[in-house]
Design a protein around this motif. Sequence first.
Motif, mmCIF file in Angstrom:
data_model
loop_
_atom_site.group_PDB
_atom_site.id
_atom_site.type_symbol
_atom_site.label_atom_id
_atom_site.label_comp_id
_atom_site.label_asym_id
_atom_site.label_seq_id
_atom_site.Cartn_x
_atom_site.Cartn_y
_atom_site.Cartn_z
ATOM 1 N N SER A 98 -2.192 2.558 4.430
ATOM 2 C CA SER A 98 -3.534 2.743 3.869
ATOM 3 C C SER A 98 -4.468 2.978 5.041
ATOM 4 O O SER A 98 -4.205 2.508 6.152
ATOM 5 N N TYR A 99 -5.556 3.711 4.796
ATOM 6 C CA TYR A 99 -6.387 4.149 5.918
ATOM 7 C C TYR A 99 -7.058 3.011 6.670
ATOM 8 O O TYR A 99 -7.466 3.191 7.826
ATOM 9 N N LYS A 139 -11.383 4.828 -9.752
ATOM 10 C CA LYS A 139 -10.653 5.488 -10.844
ATOM 11 C C LYS A 139 -11.256 5.164 -12.200
ATOM 12 O O LYS A 139 -11.399 6.036 -13.061
ATOM 13 N N GLN A 171 -10.212 1.333 -4.720
ATOM 14 C CA GLN A 171 -9.650 2.533 -5.335
ATOM 15 C C GLN A 171 -9.543 2.400 -6.850
ATOM 16 O O GLN A 171 -9.769 3.374 -7.583
ATOM 17 N N TYR A 177 0.816 -1.218 0.000
ATOM 18 C CA TYR A 177 0.000 0.000 0.000
ATOM 19 C C TYR A 177 0.846 1.263 0.000
ATOM 20 O O TYR A 177 0.435 2.284 -0.566
ATOM 21 N N THR A 178 2.006 1.206 0.620
ATOM 22 C CA THR A 178 2.897 2.368 0.556
ATOM 23 C C THR A 178 3.283 2.648 -0.884
ATOM 24 O O THR A 178 3.259 3.802 -1.346
ATOM 25 N N SER A 218 5.370 4.500 7.555
ATOM 26 C CA SER A 218 4.035 3.955 7.290
ATOM 27 C C SER A 218 3.763 2.728 8.149
ATOM 28 O O SER A 218 2.647 2.545 8.652
ATOM 29 N N PHE A 243 1.595 1.555 -3.588
ATOM 30 C CA PHE A 243 0.365 1.817 -4.344
ATOM 31 C C PHE A 243 -0.074 3.277 -4.205
ATOM 32 O O PHE A 243 -0.493 3.910 -5.182
ATOM 33 N N ASN A 244 0.026 3.813 -2.997
ATOM 34 C CA ASN A 244 -0.459 5.165 -2.729
ATOM 35 C C ASN A 244 0.577 6.258 -2.952
ATOM 36 O O ASN A 244 0.225 7.438 -2.982
ATOM 37 N N ASN A 245 1.844 5.883 -3.103
ATOM 38 C CA ASN A 245 2.900 6.899 -3.219
ATOM 39 C C ASN A 245 3.826 6.647 -4.399
ATOM 40 O O ASN A 245 4.954 7.150 -4.415
ATOM 41 N N TRP A 246 3.368 5.894 -5.392
ATOM 42 C CA TRP A 246 4.266 5.472 -6.470
ATOM 43 C C TRP A 246 4.852 6.648 -7.241
ATOM 44 O O TRP A 246 6.053 6.661 -7.561
#
Length: 372
Positions: free
Chosen positions: A135-136, A321, A317, A104-105, A128, A107-110
Motif C-alpha cells: 500500500s502506498y 468507494k 479507501q 494490503y496485498t 510487495s 486488499f488491493n489485488n484481490w
Amino acid sequence: MIRSRTSNVKPDIIEEIGYLRGFGVLAVIAIHTTGYFTEVKQFNSLVLVNLWVDIFSQFAVPLFILISGVVLAKNYRESFALKEFYRKRVRSIIPQYLLFSILYTAFNNWDIMKNSALDTNFALLLNSIWLADASYHLWFFSIIIQFYILYPLIIRIYSLFKQRNRAELLLVLMLMIQTFFMAGLHTSYLSGTKINFMGFLFYFCLGIYTWDHFDSFKRKFTLPKSFLFIMSIALTLGTSFFIIIGLTTGYRYDSIPAYFFIGPELIYPVLRVISFLFLFNVSMSFLGKRRSILAKVIKRIGDYSFGIYLIHIFFNQSAIKILKNYQIDFDSWTFYPIVFAVTIILSYLSIRLVSFLPFSYYLVGSQSRNRS
C-alpha cells in the motif's frame, strides 16, 4: 517512530511526544484525504484549499522521523549491545509490517489474486514486502528500517561531532545533504533512487540533537503559538506558489514538470521545523490542561498512532468507494471532511478494540493497559 505500547508506561516518558504523535497521524490522514485534489480536472478554490492543507500536513513523516531520533538517543547512546538493539527493533516493527503487507496485498489485488496460481500470488506478496509497496503508505517502513540499521553508525558520528562541540555543524551538513538529495530526485540524475532515508537525515539527527538539549529547550522556549502559526501558513503559501503556477498553466498535477518541485524542496525544511515548533508549543500547553477534551482526544490518538497509521488506508479507501455510490466524489466539498472523519474515527476504534487481544503489540503495536 510512530510507536505506542500503552502498557508498561515508563515514569520518565516524554509527555509531549504523545501529543506530537497524535498530530502526526492526523496529518497523515489529512494527506491521504486531501491528496485526491489531483483528480479534480479544473483548477479551482477546492483544489487550492486542499493543496494548502496537503502541503502544511507534509510535516507528518519528518515529525515521526524526528521522534524516532529523540527516542533512540534517549535510550541508546555511547555503549549498547547491538544484538539486543536490533532484536528490539525487529520486534517493534517487522511483525506488524509483514502482517499489514499481506493484508494490503490482498486488499488491493484481490480480483487478480483469486484467479491466479498460488506461486504467482506468493511472488506478488514477496515483491510487495521487499519493495514496501503493498500500500502506498507503507513506504515509511523502508525509511525507518534503514534508520534502524544505520543508527549505531549515525550516533557514533554524532558523538564524534558533539565531543568537538560541532553538533550544530553536523546538523548543517545533514541539512545540505538532505536538501540536495530531495531536489535531485526531481532531476534526471537521482530520479528513481531508492535510498529514501537520505531525504530525512536532517530530521533524524535533529531528533538526536533535540534530546541532548531537551530540558534547556523547554525552559527557554518562548516563541508564541500565534507567531509560529502565522509563519507556518506564510511558508505553506510560499511553497504552494510553484505548484500553483504549474496548475494554472494547463498542467494536471501529475504532469507538472519536475523542476517546478525543486523550489518547494528548498522551502520544506524551514516550513517543517517551524511546524514542529508550533506543534511542540501546542503540546506543552496541553500539559497544563490534560483534562480538556481536545487534549484527551489528541493524546488518545497519539497512544494508538502506530496502529492507526497501519490500518487507516482500509477505512480511507472503503469510505471513498461508498461515497462514490452516492455520487459524492473528488469534486465535492463534502467529500474531504467526510472521508477524513470516517477514517480517523473507525481507525481509532478498531485499533482500540484490537489492543485488548492477546499479543496485540505484535499486530498493531499497542497493548491496552486494561487487558488482564
